[in-house]
Design a protein around this motif. Structure first.
Motif, PDB file in Angstrom:
ATOM      1  N   TRP A 110       0.860  -1.190   0.000  1.00 51.24           N
ATOM      2  CA  TRP A 110       0.000   0.000   0.000  1.00 51.24           C
ATOM      3  C   TRP A 110       0.892   1.234   0.000  1.00 51.24           C
ATOM      4  O   TRP A 110       1.960   1.248   0.627  1.00 51.24           O
ATOM      5  N   TYR A 111       0.431   2.289  -0.680  1.00 52.52           N
ATOM      6  CA  TYR A 111       1.206   3.533  -0.745  1.00 52.52           C
ATOM      7  C   TYR A 111       0.248   4.714  -0.618  1.00 52.52           C
ATOM      8  O   TYR A 111      -0.926   4.648  -1.033  1.00 52.52           O
ATOM      9  N   PRO A 112       0.691   5.838  -0.057  1.00 56.18           N
ATOM     10  CA  PRO A 112      -0.139   7.047  -0.013  1.00 56.18           C
ATOM     11  C   PRO A 112      -0.312   7.610  -1.419  1.00 56.18           C
ATOM     12  O   PRO A 112       0.570   7.501  -2.277  1.00 56.18           O
ATOM     13  N   LEU A 113      -1.441   8.255  -1.648  1.00 59.69           N
ATOM     14  CA  LEU A 113      -1.726   8.782  -2.975  1.00 59.69           C
ATOM     15  C   LEU A 113      -0.703   9.815  -3.435  1.00 59.69           C
ATOM     16  O   LEU A 113      -0.462   9.974  -4.641  1.00 59.69           O
ATOM     17  N   TYR A 114      -0.070  10.521  -2.473  1.00 56.56           N
ATOM     18  CA  TYR A 114       0.898  11.532  -2.896  1.00 56.56           C
ATOM     19  C   TYR A 114       2.109  10.918  -3.587  1.00 56.56           C
ATOM     20  O   TYR A 114       2.850  11.600  -4.284  1.00 56.56           O
ATOM     21  N   MET A 115       2.317   9.600  -3.415  1.00 52.17           N
ATOM     22  CA  MET A 115       3.441   8.943  -4.091  1.00 52.17           C
ATOM     23  C   MET A 115       3.132   8.633  -5.555  1.00 52.17           C
ATOM     24  O   MET A 115       4.031   8.325  -6.332  1.00 52.17           O
ATOM     25  N   LYS A 116       1.875   8.726  -5.942  1.00 52.88           N
ATOM     26  CA  LYS A 116       1.501   8.356  -7.298  1.00 52.88           C
ATOM     27  C   LYS A 116       2.090   9.317  -8.328  1.00 52.88           C
ATOM     28  O   LYS A 116       2.392   8.929  -9.462  1.00 52.88           O
ATOM     29  N   ASP A 117       2.263  10.569  -7.955  1.00 54.11           N
ATOM     30  CA  ASP A 117       2.879  11.528  -8.874  1.00 54.11           C
ATOM     31  C   ASP A 117       4.330  11.160  -9.181  1.00 54.11           C
ATOM     32  O   ASP A 117       4.851  11.483 -10.259  1.00 54.11           O
ATOM     33  N   LYS A 118       4.981  10.491  -8.235  1.00 53.89           N
ATOM     34  CA  LYS A 118       6.382  10.109  -8.427  1.00 53.89           C
ATOM     35  C   LYS A 118       6.517   8.736  -9.078  1.00 53.89           C
ATOM     36  O   LYS A 118       7.616   8.352  -9.484  1.00 53.89           O
ATOM     37  N   CYS A 119       5.420   8.027  -9.157  1.00 56.96           N
ATOM     38  CA  CYS A 119       5.414   6.701  -9.788  1.00 56.96           C
ATOM     39  C   CYS A 119       4.066   6.554 -10.487  1.00 56.96           C
ATOM     40  O   CYS A 119       3.183   5.817 -10.044  1.00 56.96           O
ATOM     41  N   PRO A 120       3.869   7.264 -11.602  1.00 59.41           N
ATOM     42  CA  PRO A 120       2.538   7.418 -12.195  1.00 59.41           C
ATOM     43  C   PRO A 120       1.919   6.140 -12.740  1.00 59.41           C
ATOM     44  O   PRO A 120       0.720   6.109 -13.008  1.00 59.41           O
ATOM     45  N   GLY A 121       2.677   5.085 -12.900  1.00 61.05           N
ATOM     46  CA  GLY A 121       2.093   3.843 -13.398  1.00 61.05           C
ATOM     47  C   GLY A 121       1.313   3.067 -12.362  1.00 61.05           C
ATOM     48  O   GLY A 121       0.626   2.089 -12.688  1.00 61.05           O
ATOM     49  N   LEU A 122       1.415   3.464 -11.126  1.00 61.47           N
ATOM     50  CA  LEU A 122       0.692   2.771 -10.054  1.00 61.47           C
ATOM     51  C   LEU A 122      -0.815   2.972 -10.236  1.00 61.47           C
ATOM     52  O   LEU A 122      -1.239   3.983 -10.796  1.00 61.47           O
ATOM     53  N   PRO A 123      -1.630   2.000  -9.803  1.00 60.69           N
ATOM     54  CA  PRO A 123      -1.328   0.868  -8.915  1.00 60.69           C
ATOM     55  C   PRO A 123      -0.814  -0.396  -9.604  1.00 60.69           C
ATOM     56  O   PRO A 123      -0.609  -1.403  -8.932  1.00 60.69           O
ATOM     57  N   ASN A 124      -0.635  -0.389 -10.909  1.00 56.39           N
ATOM     58  CA  ASN A 124      -0.097  -1.565 -11.591  1.00 56.39           C
ATOM     59  C   ASN A 124       1.288  -1.896 -11.036  1.00 56.39           C
ATOM     60  O   ASN A 124       2.175  -1.031 -10.992  1.00 56.39           O
ATOM     61  N   TRP A 125       1.489  -3.142 -10.639  1.00 65.00           N
ATOM     62  CA  TRP A 125       2.737  -3.541  -9.997  1.00 65.00           C
ATOM     63  C   TRP A 125       3.951  -3.330 -10.889  1.00 65.00           C
ATOM     64  O   TRP A 125       5.071  -3.113 -10.395  1.00 65.00           O
ATOM     65  N   GLU A 126       3.743  -3.391 -12.215  1.00 61.80           N
ATOM     66  CA  GLU A 126       4.883  -3.271 -13.122  1.00 61.80           C
ATOM     67  C   GLU A 126       5.525  -1.886 -13.049  1.00 61.80           C
ATOM     68  O   GLU A 126       6.698  -1.734 -13.395  1.00 61.80           O
ATOM     69  N   ALA A 127       4.787  -0.889 -12.550  1.00 62.04           N
ATOM     70  CA  ALA A 127       5.386   0.434 -12.369  1.00 62.04           C
ATOM     71  C   ALA A 127       6.544   0.381 -11.390  1.00 62.04           C
ATOM     72  O   ALA A 127       7.503   1.166 -11.490  1.00 62.04           O
ATOM     73  N   LEU A 128       6.489  -0.542 -10.446  1.00 60.89           N
ATOM     74  CA  LEU A 128       7.534  -0.645  -9.431  1.00 60.89           C
ATOM     75  C   LEU A 128       8.850  -1.166 -10.010  1.00 60.89           C
ATOM     76  O   LEU A 128       9.902  -1.047  -9.358  1.00 60.89           O
ATOM     77  N   LYS A 129       8.822  -1.737 -11.214  1.00 60.45           N
ATOM     78  CA  LYS A 129      10.048  -2.239 -11.831  1.00 60.45           C
ATOM     79  C   LYS A 129      10.893  -1.115 -12.416  1.00 60.45           C
ATOM     80  O   LYS A 129      12.086  -1.298 -12.666  1.00 60.45           O
ATOM     81  N   ASP A 130      10.301   0.041 -12.625  1.00 57.23           N
ATOM     82  CA  ASP A 130      11.024   1.192 -13.163  1.00 57.23           C
ATOM     83  C   ASP A 130      12.015   1.699 -12.113  1.00 57.23           C
ATOM     84  O   ASP A 130      11.622   2.030 -10.991  1.00 57.23           O
ATOM     85  N   PRO A 131      13.311   1.753 -12.431  1.00 59.43           N
ATOM     86  CA  PRO A 131      14.293   2.222 -11.448  1.00 59.43           C
ATOM     87  C   PRO A 131      13.973   3.599 -10.874  1.00 59.43           C
ATOM     88  O   PRO A 131      14.230   3.855  -9.691  1.00 59.43           O
TER      89      PRO A 131
END
Length: 325
Positions: free
Chosen positions: A126-147
Motif C-alpha cells: 500500500w502507498y499514499p496517494l501523494y506517491m503516485k505523482d512520483k510513480c505514475p504507473g501505479l497501482p499496476n505492480w509493473e510500475a515498481l520495476k522502473d528504477p
C-alpha cells in the motif's frame, strides 16, 4: 469413567442449571460453569485480534468462566497450542497469510474451525496517494520495476532500491520471495511490531515522505489515510505451489496475496469441556466498520483494549446473551 466423560456429564448438569437461572432472569452460568479450568484465549501481535480476544473473554467472564490470555505465535499456535489444549481459542486466522497453517491444523484432527469472524481479509502493498505523482504507473505492480519509481521509494539504507516496509516476520506473507520472483528493485525491511509499522506510516504521511508498506483490512489505516493497494497478478493456489505458473516460470510467489475470510479456531476438546463457551465463541461475529472504529480507539485515541471491550460488551448485552442460549 474417563475424564472427558465426567466433564460431559457435569457440563450437561451445569447447562440445565444455567438454563433455569437464565429463565428466572438471573446471571446465566454465573455460578455454574461446566469447568473452572481457565479458558485460554490467545493474544497475537496486532490490535484487532487482541480486542476480539478481550471481548470474547469479557463475555465468558460475565457467564462465570475463568479466562486467561496467553501470548502466542500466530502461525505455530495452529499446530501446537491449539492442538494440545495449551490454547483454547484464537480469534483471527487470515486466509491471506494463514492458509497453509490452517490446512495443517485441520489435518491434525485436534482443532476445530469455528467459522468466520465476519470481516473479509485484505493484505497487500500500500502507498499514499501523494506517491503516485512520483510513480505514475501505479497501482499496476509493473510500475515498481522502473528504477526511477524504485528510487522514489528509496531511503539512504536501501538506495538505489526502493524500501518496502513489511510486517513482522512472524506474519510471513512471502514479500521477500515476491520481490525476487517479480524482479522488483526493492529491499524488504520488516517492522519489529505492528505498532511500529503504523507509527512509521503516520510519520511519513504527515511529512509526505516516501513510503510503501504492508497495510491490511480490517484496520483503521485505510480509512484514515488516502492511498491505494498495489495491484499484483491475481493470486491462485498454483502461484504458491507451481513455479511454471505466472510471469516467472522459475519461481513461486509471482503474484499478490490471497484475499478471503478471517477464521476463529478452537482446541478440539473445547466443545465437550465448555459447551456454552464453545457456543458463544462459534456464534461470535463482529462488523468490519465496528471493528475498525474500535481498533482506532485503541491505536489512535489511547484507550486500553479492556476498556474498549467493556464498552462493546455493555452496549451489546442482548446480542451476546443470545449467543449463549
Amino acid at each position: 469413567m474417563s475424564m472427558s466423560s465426567r466433564f460431559s456429564r457435569v457440563g450437561k448438569g451445569a447447562l440445565a442449571i444455567a438454563a433455569a437461572t437464565w429463565c428466572l432472569g438471573g446471571p446465566a452460568l454465573a455460578a455454574a460453569p461446566e469447568s473452572n479450568d481457565p479458558i485460554k484465549i490467545a493474544l497475537f501481535d496486532w490490535t484487532s485480534v487482541n480486542l476480539n480476544a478481550k471481548i470474547l473473554g469479557g463475555i465468558l467472564e460475565k457467564l462465570g468462566y475463568t479466562v486467561e490470555y496467553p501470548t502466542a505465535d500466530y502461525l505455530s499456535s495452529l499446530t501446537t497450542g491449539l492442538t494440545n489444549g495449551d490454547l483454547t481459542v484464537a480469534m483471527e486466522f487470515w486466509d491471506t497469510t494463514a492458509g497453509e497453517a490452517m490446512k495443517a491444523s485441520d489435518a491434525t484432527g485436534q482443532t476445530e474451525k469455528l467459522g468466520p469472524l465476519g470481516p473479509k481479509a485484505k493484505e497487500e502493498w500500500w502507498y499514499p496517494l501523494y506517491m503516485k505523482d512520483k510513480c505514475p504507473g501505479l497501482p499496476n505492480w509493473e510500475a515498481l520495476k522502473d528504477p526511477k519509481c524504485a528510487e522514489a521509494f528509496a531511503t539512504p539504507e536501501t538506495a538505489p532500491n526502493g524500501r518496502y516496509v513489511g510486517g513482522p516476520v512472524t506474519w510471513e506473507g512471502f514479500d521477500d520471495e515476491r520481490v525476487v520472483s517479480l524482479g522488483l528493485p526493492f529491499t524488504v525491511i520488516h517492522a519489529g511490531t505492528d505498532a511500529a509499522m503504523f507509527a512509521e506510516l503516520d510519520s511519513a504521511y504527515q511529512r509526505e515522505a516516501p513510503i510503501i508498506l504492508w497495510v491490511y483490512s480490517p484496520h483503521w489505516a485505510p480509512a484514515k489515510y488516502k492511498g491505494e493497494w498495489v495491484e499484483f497478478p491475481e493470486y491462485t493456489a498454483e502461484c504458491y505451489t507451481d513455479p511454471a505458473w505466472g510471469v516467472n516460470k522459475d519461481a513461486l510467489y509471482d503474484c499478490g496475496k490471497p484475499f478471503g475470510d478471517i477464521w476463529k479456531y478452537a482446541w478440539g476438546g473445547m466443545k465437550e469441556k465448555w459447551p456454552v463457551a464453545h457456543k458463544v465463541a462459534k456464534a461470535y461475529t463482529i462488523d468490519t466498520d465496528v471493528l475498525n472504529a474500535m481498533s482506532g480507539k485503541i491505536d489512535l485515541d489511547g484507550m486500553s483494549p479492556e476498556d474498549v471491550a467493556a464498552e462493546w460488551i455493555a452496549e451489546n448485552e442482548a446480542t451476546w446473551k443470545k449467543w449463549a442460549e
